[in-house]
Motif scaffolding. Structure first.
Motif, PDB file in Angstrom:
ATOM      1  N   SER A  53      11.979   3.096  -4.050  1.00 33.09           N
ATOM      2  CA  SER A  53      12.789   1.877  -3.452  1.00 33.09           C
ATOM      3  C   SER A  53      13.902   2.465  -3.280  1.00 33.09           C
ATOM      4  CB  SER A  53      14.419   1.788  -5.399  1.00 33.09           C
ATOM      5  OG  SER A  53      14.390   0.548  -5.105  1.00 33.09           O
ATOM      6  N   LYS A  54      14.207   3.162  -2.607  1.00 36.43           N
ATOM      7  CA  LYS A  54      15.344   3.547  -1.473  1.00 36.43           C
ATOM      8  C   LYS A  54      14.080   3.849  -0.181  1.00 36.43           C
ATOM      9  CE  LYS A  54      19.172   3.924  -3.363  1.00 36.43           C
ATOM     10  NZ  LYS A  54      20.484   3.260  -3.270  1.00 36.43           N
ATOM     11  N   VAL A  55      12.846   4.128   0.142  1.00 36.68           N
ATOM     12  CA  VAL A  55      12.170   4.107   0.723  1.00 36.68           C
ATOM     13  C   VAL A  55      12.284   2.659   1.321  1.00 36.68           C
ATOM     14  CG1 VAL A  55       9.619   4.673   1.379  1.00 36.68           C
ATOM     15  CG2 VAL A  55      10.928   6.448   0.305  1.00 36.68           C
ATOM     16  N   LEU A  56      11.832   2.115   0.726  1.00 32.88           N
ATOM     17  CA  LEU A  56      11.576   0.624   0.817  1.00 32.88           C
ATOM     18  C   LEU A  56      12.754  -0.290   1.552  1.00 32.88           C
ATOM     19  CD1 LEU A  56       8.811  -0.800  -1.890  1.00 32.88           C
ATOM     20  CD2 LEU A  56       8.186   0.497   0.617  1.00 32.88           C
ATOM     21  N   GLY A  57      13.694   0.065   0.665  1.00 31.25           N
ATOM     22  CA  GLY A  57      15.545  -0.084   0.858  1.00 31.25           C
ATOM     23  C   GLY A  57      15.422  -1.482   0.313  1.00 31.25           C
ATOM     24  N   HIS A  58      14.950  -1.467  -1.032  1.00 28.60           N
ATOM     25  CA  HIS A  58      15.678  -2.249  -2.136  1.00 28.60           C
ATOM     26  C   HIS A  58      16.832  -2.487  -2.734  1.00 28.60           C
ATOM     27  CE1 HIS A  58      10.816  -3.177  -2.890  1.00 28.60           C
ATOM     28  NE2 HIS A  58      11.144  -3.421  -2.173  1.00 28.60           N
ATOM     29  N   LYS A  59      17.249  -3.536  -2.579  1.00 28.81           N
ATOM     30  CA  LYS A  59      19.132  -3.476  -3.469  1.00 28.81           C
ATOM     31  C   LYS A  59      19.042  -3.249  -4.760  1.00 28.81           C
ATOM     32  CE  LYS A  59      21.096  -6.061   0.587  1.00 28.81           C
ATOM     33  NZ  LYS A  59      22.250  -5.042   0.459  1.00 28.81           N
ATOM     34  N   GLU A  60      17.877  -3.753  -5.220  1.00 33.13           N
ATOM     35  CA  GLU A  60      17.662  -3.646  -6.894  1.00 33.13           C
ATOM     36  C   GLU A  60      16.166  -3.025  -7.385  1.00 33.13           C
ATOM     37  OE1 GLU A  60      18.476  -7.260  -8.816  1.00 33.13           O
ATOM     38  OE2 GLU A  60      19.859  -8.184  -7.841  1.00 33.13           O
ATOM     39  N   ILE A  61      16.386  -2.174  -8.718  1.00 37.57           N
ATOM     40  CA  ILE A  61      15.684  -1.046  -8.684  1.00 37.57           C
ATOM     41  C   ILE A  61      14.023  -1.968  -8.950  1.00 37.57           C
ATOM     42  CG2 ILE A  61      16.454  -0.304 -10.492  1.00 37.57           C
ATOM     43  CD1 ILE A  61      15.593   2.630  -9.813  1.00 37.57           C
ATOM     44  N   ARG A  62      14.483  -3.215  -9.615  1.00 39.46           N
ATOM     45  CA  ARG A  62      13.794  -4.033 -11.005  1.00 39.46           C
ATOM     46  C   ARG A  62      12.971  -4.431  -9.813  1.00 39.46           C
ATOM     47  NH1 ARG A  62      17.645  -9.530 -12.658  1.00 39.46           N
ATOM     48  NH2 ARG A  62      18.451 -10.027  -9.840  1.00 39.46           N
ATOM     49  N   THR A  63      13.103  -3.938  -8.722  1.00 34.36           N
ATOM     50  CA  THR A  63      12.573  -5.245  -7.197  1.00 34.36           C
ATOM     51  C   THR A  63      10.961  -4.141  -7.363  1.00 34.36           C
ATOM     52  OG1 THR A  63      14.356  -6.062  -7.061  1.00 34.36           O
ATOM     53  CG2 THR A  63      11.857  -6.413  -5.113  1.00 34.36           C
ATOM     54  N   THR A  64      11.339  -2.622  -7.270  1.00 32.72           N
ATOM     55  CA  THR A  64      10.078  -2.186  -6.966  1.00 32.72           C
ATOM     56  C   THR A  64       9.577  -1.773  -8.090  1.00 32.72           C
ATOM     57  OG1 THR A  64      11.750  -0.887  -6.106  1.00 32.72           O
ATOM     58  CG2 THR A  64      10.042   0.685  -5.984  1.00 32.72           C
ATOM     59  N   GLN A  65      10.039  -1.664  -8.821  1.00 26.65           N
ATOM     60  CA  GLN A  65       9.690  -1.607 -10.719  1.00 26.65           C
ATOM     61  C   GLN A  65       7.512  -2.774 -10.928  1.00 26.65           C
ATOM     62  OE1 GLN A  65      12.426  -2.791 -13.744  1.00 26.65           O
ATOM     63  NE2 GLN A  65      12.528  -0.703 -13.899  1.00 26.65           N
ATOM     64  N   VAL A  66       7.996  -3.501 -10.119  1.00 28.49           N
ATOM     65  CA  VAL A  66       5.867  -3.988  -9.726  1.00 28.49           C
ATOM     66  C   VAL A  66       5.595  -3.044  -9.408  1.00 28.49           C
ATOM     67  CG1 VAL A  66       5.428  -5.962  -8.683  1.00 28.49           C
ATOM     68  CG2 VAL A  66       8.105  -6.278  -8.931  1.00 28.49           C
ATOM     69  N   TYR A  67       5.820  -2.382  -8.547  1.00 28.89           N
ATOM     70  CA  TYR A  67       4.421  -1.803  -8.127  1.00 28.89           C
ATOM     71  C   TYR A  67       4.090  -0.277  -9.359  1.00 28.89           C
ATOM     72  CZ  TYR A  67       5.807  -3.156  -3.575  1.00 28.89           C
ATOM     73  OH  TYR A  67       5.589  -4.048  -2.610  1.00 28.89           O
ATOM     74  N   ALA A  68       5.648   0.312 -10.094  1.00 29.58           N
ATOM     75  CA  ALA A  68       4.786   0.382 -11.304  1.00 29.58           C
ATOM     76  C   ALA A  68       4.168   0.592 -12.029  1.00 29.58           C
ATOM     77  CB  ALA A  68       6.524   1.463 -11.764  1.00 29.58           C
ATOM     78  N   LYS A  69       3.662  -1.051 -12.334  1.00 31.33           N
ATOM     79  CA  LYS A  69       2.931  -1.625 -12.783  1.00 31.33           C
ATOM     80  C   LYS A  69       1.917  -1.598 -12.746  1.00 31.33           C
ATOM     81  CE  LYS A  69       6.255  -5.165 -15.024  1.00 31.33           C
ATOM     82  NZ  LYS A  69       6.498  -6.739 -15.120  1.00 31.33           N
ATOM     83  N   ILE A  70       1.625  -1.466 -11.116  1.00 32.95           N
ATOM     84  CA  ILE A  70       0.638  -2.020 -10.654  1.00 32.95           C
ATOM     85  C   ILE A  70      -0.470  -0.070 -10.891  1.00 32.95           C
ATOM     86  CG2 ILE A  70      -0.373  -1.851  -8.024  1.00 32.95           C
ATOM     87  CD1 ILE A  70       0.783  -3.371  -7.020  1.00 32.95           C
ATOM     88  N   VAL A  71       0.465   0.776 -10.624  1.00 29.60           N
ATOM     89  CA  VAL A  71       0.633   1.972 -11.219  1.00 29.60           C
ATOM     90  C   VAL A  71      -0.573   2.830 -12.316  1.00 29.60           C
ATOM     91  CG1 VAL A  71       0.854   4.873 -11.080  1.00 29.60           C
ATOM     92  CG2 VAL A  71       1.199   2.954  -9.091  1.00 29.60           C
ATOM     93  N   THR A  79       0.860  -1.519  -0.030  1.00 28.34           N
ATOM     94  CA  THR A  79      -0.172  -0.282  -0.248  1.00 28.34           C
ATOM     95  C   THR A  79       0.752   1.490   0.179  1.00 28.34           C
ATOM     96  OG1 THR A  79      -2.040  -0.995   0.920  1.00 28.34           O
ATOM     97  CG2 THR A  79      -1.600   0.765   1.065  1.00 28.34           C
ATOM     98  N   HIS A  80       2.310   1.576   0.350  1.00 26.48           N
ATOM     99  CA  HIS A  80       2.571   2.301   1.152  1.00 26.48           C
ATOM    100  C   HIS A  80       3.454   2.502  -0.127  1.00 26.48           C
ATOM    101  CE1 HIS A  80       5.010   5.477   2.818  1.00 26.48           C
ATOM    102  NE2 HIS A  80       6.508   4.798   2.094  1.00 26.48           N
ATOM    103  N   ALA A  81       4.124   1.618  -1.022  1.00 26.89           N
ATOM    104  CA  ALA A  81       4.942   1.633  -2.147  1.00 26.89           C
ATOM    105  C   ALA A  81       3.283   2.905  -3.222  1.00 26.89           C
ATOM    106  CB  ALA A  81       5.269   0.527  -2.302  1.00 26.89           C
ATOM    107  N   VAL A  82       2.503   1.511  -3.663  1.00 28.51           N
ATOM    108  CA  VAL A  82       1.081   1.909  -3.994  1.00 28.51           C
ATOM    109  C   VAL A  82       0.503   3.544  -4.182  1.00 28.51           C
ATOM    110  CG1 VAL A  82      -0.932   2.126  -5.679  1.00 28.51           C
ATOM    111  CG2 VAL A  82       0.838   0.321  -5.264  1.00 28.51           C
ATOM    112  N   LEU A  83       0.749   4.148  -3.314  1.00 30.70           N
ATOM    113  CA  LEU A  83       0.849   5.791  -2.654  1.00 30.70           C
ATOM    114  C   LEU A  83       1.211   6.156  -2.780  1.00 30.70           C
ATOM    115  CD1 LEU A  83      -1.842   4.852   0.754  1.00 30.70           C
ATOM    116  CD2 LEU A  83      -2.763   4.983  -1.277  1.00 30.70           C
TER     117      LEU A  83
END
Length: 380
Positions: free
Chosen positions: A342-360, A326-330
């Motif tokens: 990506s930095k807020v969530l503490g992800h080491k790789e930005i591709r992990t965060t890109q899943v949320y971009a697909k949701i948006v 929820t935090h990532a999508v908002l």
């Protein structure tokens, strides 16, 4: 060459085990004779003075692992020196070899955790069976796949997700590939059985409107409500929220922030808190006190999250981890860039965060069709 197991006393109250390779004498530049030695530190440790039965048992298991590694090194030397087939390798326990591979990955925190989690299921599959490399065949490999698919359970006693099965089986196969490369098996059994397909990750989350409804709905456990909403506002994992103590909460002139070590990645994190996120923490207590006292992981609290959602009119299958989604999508919906998220969530790789971009992106596509169709004549 002489190959022996040695130990070195540490200030921690333990011995560090290492292998001493003695290669005889050499003459240095000054014409003096000196020992020619090399050392291999095993990252295996013994209690100097074990007090409890568990410490004594741990020492016995550590010595066994170290002696097995010593046997491997001696056999490898003999194999190279005399050009003979090393028949001792197939007598090594598979779990001992797997554990060694896992420890070699200790510096790679996320990967180490996956190897460690997979080991729990491998040990469960191999329990009461001293599996050596001599026992490994296609049936053994297929059996572990069936174990993950039918028998293995999570800590909450639920079946493994598709991606968990995919990850654990891949670690198992990686160990088999390594074993083949190192000469412990005559076949690469990692190629004999097809692995699991990687599942499409489903990340359930709450919209801002749903989160507002949840914030005003009644939850049986106030600490659970505060912790969940705090995760929605900060993106912290349950493990980090559960262990959060007041020494990690900094109230400063310019606002509040957290300085903590992520449990999963072991990385040092700095997290700024909004006023409403800070208010969810309540009044400051002594430094070592947990912030969310009474928070527990288990079926009861998981069920209460679902009941709390139903009181708020939310029918989605929401878990505590959904708060992080929820935090990532908002953040993305309200203009934060993917790098910042990506930095807020503490992800080491930005591709992990890109899943949320697909949701948006999906939400934007849905929004394009929200306006009812107009009745018009198209003239050009």
């Amino acid at each position: 060459m002489k190959i022996n197991l040695r130990k070195k006393k540490l200030t921690t109250g333990k011995y560090s085990l290492y292998i001493d390779y003695y290669k005889g004498k050499i003459i240095d530049q000054d014409g003096k004779s000196k020992n020619n030695r090399e050392f291999e530190y095993l990252k295996e440790y013994l209690y100097i003075d074990p007090q409890t039965p568990s410490e004594k048992k741990e020492n016995q298991e550590t010595i066994l692992r170290a002696e097995q590694i010593l046997s491997i090194r001696r056999a490898e030397y003999a194999q190279g020196k005399y050009g003979i087939k090393d028949r001792s390798k197939n007598k090594l326990l598979f779990l001992t070899y797997y554990d060694k591979l896992k420890e070699e990955r200790y510096e790679s925190k996320g990967n180490y955790d996956n190897w460690d989690a997979a080991q729990n299921h491998i040990e469960d599959y191999c329990k009461k069976r001293n599996i050596t490399f001599e026992d490994i065949d296609e049936e053994f490999v297929l059996g572990f796949k069936k174990h993950l698919n039918k028998t293995a359970r999570t800590k909450s006693s639920t079946p493994l997700s598709q991606n968990s099965k995919y990850t654990y089986y891949n670690k198992f196969k990686a160990a088999l590939r390594n074993a083949f490369d190192d000469g412990y098996t005559c076949r690469n059994f990692a190629t004999t059985v097809k692995g699991f397909a990687q599942g499409e990750t489903s990340r359930e989350y709450l919209t801002h409107e749903e989160l507002q409804e949840l914030a005003t709905a009644r939850c049986k456990h106030q600490v659970l409500k505060n912790a969940f909403l705090f995760s929605c506002l900060t993106g912290l994992r349950w493990s980090d929220i559960n262990k959060l103590n007041w020494a990690e909460v900094r109230d400063e002139d310019e606002g509040s922030r957290l300085i903590f070590t992520q449990k999963k990645t072991k990385g040092q994190e700095y997290q700024y808190l909004s006023d409403q996120a800070r208010n969810l923490l309540g009044k400051r207590k002594s430094g070592n006190d947990r912030v969310f006292q009474g928070l527990k992981y288990g079926a009861h609290f998981n069920a209460e999250i679902l009941r709390w959602c139903m009181r708020a009119g939310i029918t989605k299958h929401i878990t505590f981890h959904s708060a992080r989604h929820t935090h990532a999508v908002l953040l993305l919906e309200n203009g934060a860039d993917i790098y910042t998220v990506s930095k807020v969530l503490g992800h080491k790789e930005i591709r992990t965060t890109q899943v949320y971009a697909k949701i948006v992106d999906k939400k934007k596509k849905e929004a394009a069709y929200l306006i009812p169709e107009l009745h018009m004549n198209y003239e050009f």
